[in-house]
Design a protein around this motif. Structure first.
Motif, PDB file in Angstrom:
ATOM      1  N   ILE A  98       0.835  -1.199   0.000  1.00  0.00           N
ATOM      2  CA  ILE A  98       0.000   0.000   0.000  1.00  0.00           C
ATOM      3  C   ILE A  98       0.870   1.251   0.000  1.00  0.00           C
ATOM      4  O   ILE A  98       1.991   1.237   0.529  1.00  0.00           O
ATOM      5  N   PRO A  99       0.389   2.345  -0.586  1.00  0.00           N
ATOM      6  CA  PRO A  99       1.162   3.595  -0.541  1.00  0.00           C
ATOM      7  C   PRO A  99       1.247   4.123   0.886  1.00  0.00           C
ATOM      8  O   PRO A  99       0.268   4.111   1.619  1.00  0.00           O
ATOM      9  N   LEU A 100       2.420   4.584   1.283  1.00  0.00           N
ATOM     10  CA  LEU A 100       2.616   5.237   2.572  1.00  0.00           C
ATOM     11  C   LEU A 100       3.278   6.580   2.311  1.00  0.00           C
ATOM     12  O   LEU A 100       4.240   6.666   1.548  1.00  0.00           O
ATOM     13  N   ILE A 165      18.092  -2.207   4.725  1.00  0.00           N
ATOM     14  CA  ILE A 165      16.863  -2.995   4.848  1.00  0.00           C
ATOM     15  C   ILE A 165      16.519  -3.536   3.464  1.00  0.00           C
ATOM     16  O   ILE A 165      16.518  -2.796   2.478  1.00  0.00           O
ATOM     17  N   THR A 166      16.173  -4.810   3.401  1.00  0.00           N
ATOM     18  CA  THR A 166      15.760  -5.433   2.143  1.00  0.00           C
ATOM     19  C   THR A 166      14.344  -5.962   2.297  1.00  0.00           C
ATOM     20  O   THR A 166      14.045  -6.660   3.275  1.00  0.00           O
ATOM     21  N   ASP A 167      13.462  -5.642   1.344  1.00  0.00           N
ATOM     22  CA  ASP A 167      12.102  -6.178   1.412  1.00  0.00           C
ATOM     23  C   ASP A 167      12.022  -7.495   0.634  1.00  0.00           C
ATOM     24  O   ASP A 167      13.001  -7.941   0.026  1.00  0.00           O
ATOM     25  N   ILE A 168      10.862  -8.138   0.677  1.00  0.00           N
ATOM     26  CA  ILE A 168      10.730  -9.461   0.056  1.00  0.00           C
ATOM     27  C   ILE A 168      10.780  -9.409  -1.465  1.00  0.00           C
ATOM     28  O   ILE A 168      10.886 -10.446  -2.118  1.00  0.00           O
ATOM     29  N   PHE A 169      10.743  -8.199  -2.029  1.00  0.00           N
ATOM     30  CA  PHE A 169      10.826  -8.045  -3.482  1.00  0.00           C
ATOM     31  C   PHE A 169      12.236  -7.698  -3.931  1.00  0.00           C
ATOM     32  O   PHE A 169      12.481  -7.502  -5.117  1.00  0.00           O
ATOM     33  N   GLY A 170      13.161  -7.585  -2.978  1.00  0.00           N
ATOM     34  CA  GLY A 170      14.548  -7.310  -3.319  1.00  0.00           C
ATOM     35  C   GLY A 170      14.935  -5.844  -3.299  1.00  0.00           C
ATOM     36  O   GLY A 170      16.101  -5.505  -3.540  1.00  0.00           O
ATOM     37  N   ALA A 188      12.712   2.448  25.347  1.00  0.00           N
ATOM     38  CA  ALA A 188      12.858   2.314  23.901  1.00  0.00           C
ATOM     39  C   ALA A 188      13.206   3.672  23.294  1.00  0.00           C
ATOM     40  O   ALA A 188      12.800   4.721  23.806  1.00  0.00           O
ATOM     41  N   ILE A 189      13.955   3.645  22.197  1.00  0.00           N
ATOM     42  CA  ILE A 189      14.363   4.872  21.506  1.00  0.00           C
ATOM     43  C   ILE A 189      13.909   4.768  20.057  1.00  0.00           C
ATOM     44  O   ILE A 189      14.247   3.812  19.352  1.00  0.00           O
ATOM     45  N   ASP A 190      13.138   5.746  19.596  1.00  0.00           N
ATOM     46  CA  ASP A 190      12.625   5.755  18.229  1.00  0.00           C
ATOM     47  C   ASP A 190      13.371   6.784  17.382  1.00  0.00           C
ATOM     48  O   ASP A 190      13.777   7.837  17.881  1.00  0.00           O
ATOM     49  N   TRP A 191      13.507   6.455  16.114  1.00  0.00           N
ATOM     50  CA  TRP A 191      14.029   7.440  15.167  1.00  0.00           C
ATOM     51  C   TRP A 191      13.447   7.139  13.790  1.00  0.00           C
ATOM     52  O   TRP A 191      12.993   6.029  13.511  1.00  0.00           O
ATOM     53  N   THR A 192      13.434   8.162  12.944  1.00  0.00           N
ATOM     54  CA  THR A 192      12.775   8.069  11.639  1.00  0.00           C
ATOM     55  C   THR A 192      13.806   8.118  10.521  1.00  0.00           C
ATOM     56  O   THR A 192      14.738   8.934  10.546  1.00  0.00           O
ATOM     57  N   GLY A 193      13.627   7.236   9.527  1.00  0.00           N
ATOM     58  CA  GLY A 193      14.490   7.241   8.366  1.00  0.00           C
ATOM     59  C   GLY A 193      14.076   8.310   7.373  1.00  0.00           C
ATOM     60  O   GLY A 193      13.260   9.184   7.678  1.00  0.00           O
ATOM     61  N   VAL A 194      14.599   8.181   6.159  1.00  0.00           N
ATOM     62  CA  VAL A 194      14.278   9.183   5.122  1.00  0.00           C
ATOM     63  C   VAL A 194      13.615   8.560   3.898  1.00  0.00           C
ATOM     64  O   VAL A 194      13.084   9.270   3.058  1.00  0.00           O
ATOM     65  N   GLY A 195      13.672   7.224   3.773  1.00  0.00           N
ATOM     66  CA  GLY A 195      13.159   6.578   2.572  1.00  0.00           C
ATOM     67  C   GLY A 195      11.999   5.638   2.846  1.00  0.00           C
ATOM     68  O   GLY A 195      11.641   5.363   3.997  1.00  0.00           O
ATOM     69  N   GLN A 196      11.403   5.177   1.761  1.00  0.00           N
ATOM     70  CA  GLN A 196      10.306   4.198   1.823  1.00  0.00           C
ATOM     71  C   GLN A 196      10.460   3.250   0.642  1.00  0.00           C
ATOM     72  O   GLN A 196      10.921   3.648  -0.438  1.00  0.00           O
ATOM     73  N   PHE A 197      10.076   1.991   0.823  1.00  0.00           N
ATOM     74  CA  PHE A 197      10.175   1.025  -0.266  1.00  0.00           C
ATOM     75  C   PHE A 197       9.298   1.420  -1.437  1.00  0.00           C
ATOM     76  O   PHE A 197       8.180   1.944  -1.246  1.00  0.00           O
ATOM     77  N   PRO A 198       9.733   1.152  -2.658  1.00  0.00           N
ATOM     78  CA  PRO A 198       8.876   1.389  -3.824  1.00  0.00           C
ATOM     79  C   PRO A 198       7.836   0.276  -3.963  1.00  0.00           C
ATOM     80  O   PRO A 198       8.002  -0.798  -3.352  1.00  0.00           O
ATOM     81  N   PRO A 199       6.808   0.476  -4.770  1.00  0.00           N
ATOM     82  CA  PRO A 199       5.889  -0.627  -5.027  1.00  0.00           C
ATOM     83  C   PRO A 199       6.592  -1.731  -5.803  1.00  0.00           C
ATOM     84  O   PRO A 199       7.569  -1.448  -6.531  1.00  0.00           O
ATOM     85  N   PRO A 200       6.179  -2.971  -5.628  1.00  0.00           N
ATOM     86  CA  PRO A 200       6.829  -4.065  -6.373  1.00  0.00           C
ATOM     87  C   PRO A 200       6.584  -3.918  -7.869  1.00  0.00           C
ATOM     88  O   PRO A 200       5.552  -3.412  -8.298  1.00  0.00           O
ATOM     89  N   GLU A 201       7.552  -4.364  -8.667  1.00  0.00           N
ATOM     90  CA  GLU A 201       7.396  -4.271 -10.122  1.00  0.00           C
ATOM     91  C   GLU A 201       6.484  -5.365 -10.638  1.00  0.00           C
ATOM     92  O   GLU A 201       6.398  -6.444 -10.076  1.00  0.00           O
TER      93      GLU A 201
END
Length: 201
Positions: A98-100, A165-170, A188-201
């Motif tokens: 899903i889009p995030l 980080i690698t998703d199940i689509f590579g 616990a310590i939280d922090w935010t990244g800068v990227g998001q996975f693309p949709p699978p091809e």
């Protein structure tokens, strides 16, 4: 979705369209012909089809008594696909991307330090297959626990760590922590990244 499930994810706002995954697929999920480690589908999204419609749910827990192929739906999600009073109904379901509109997030588990480090990846649109950290010039994989944390029992060392980080689509994301990890952290310590996975091809 109250933060106490096997996936140890945060409490979600109402309405909670969530599901608990059956134990066989929680511990040994198979996607596109490949088998992944336990808890890989924590935080994943699935489209569930029932007699009265469909709903997209987030997988947040494990259902110990559910046979393979089954999902245990929240009341809100169940009501979208069939009559809640039936309790047990035939469904079909599949993983979806899903889009995030926000980047991936990370959490160092309470108790983490340079000598014992547990990391959770959150807010990912696709299931996370692998987490590695940059150890000198080499990427080193961090084993995944069945409670949805990646744990290095000897720690990652002191400093700002870089993760891949690698998703199940590579697809991969490379993120560097904004938290300087050193001594024992009781919370616990939280922090935010800068990227998001693309949709699978």
């Amino acid at each position: 979705a109250d933060g106490t499930g096997n996936c140890m994810l945060d409490i979600l706002p109402e309405p909670q369209y969530v599901a608990a995954l059956n134990s066989p697929e929680y511990y040994s999920p198979a996607v596109n012909g490949e088998t992944y480690p336990n808890a890989t589908l924590c935080g994943a999204y699935a489209r569930v089809e029932g007699s009265n419609g469909s709903v997209i749910v987030k997988i947040v827990d494990r259902c110990p008594g559910c046979p393979e192929g089954h999902l245990d739906l929240s009341l809100e999600a169940f009501a979208e696909i069939d009559e809640v009073g039936l309790g047990f109904v035939p469904i079909t379901w599949q993983l979806v991307s899903i889009p995030l509109d926000s980047p991936v997030r990370f959490r160092y588990k309470a108790g983490s330090s340079q000598w014992w480090t547990a990391v959770q990846v959150q807010n990912h649109r696709n299931p996370v297959a692998k987490l590695e950290f940059l150890n000198g010039e080499n990427w080193q994989e961090i084993p995944r626990t069945d409670y949805n944390y990646f744990l290095n029992a000897s720690g990652l060392g002191q400093g700002y760590h870089t993760f891949r980080i690698t998703d199940i689509f590579g697809s991969t994301l490379i993120e560097t922590s904004t938290i300087y990890l050193d001594q024992y952290n009781p919370q616990a310590i939280d922090w935010t990244g800068v990227g998001q996975f693309p949709p699978p091809e």
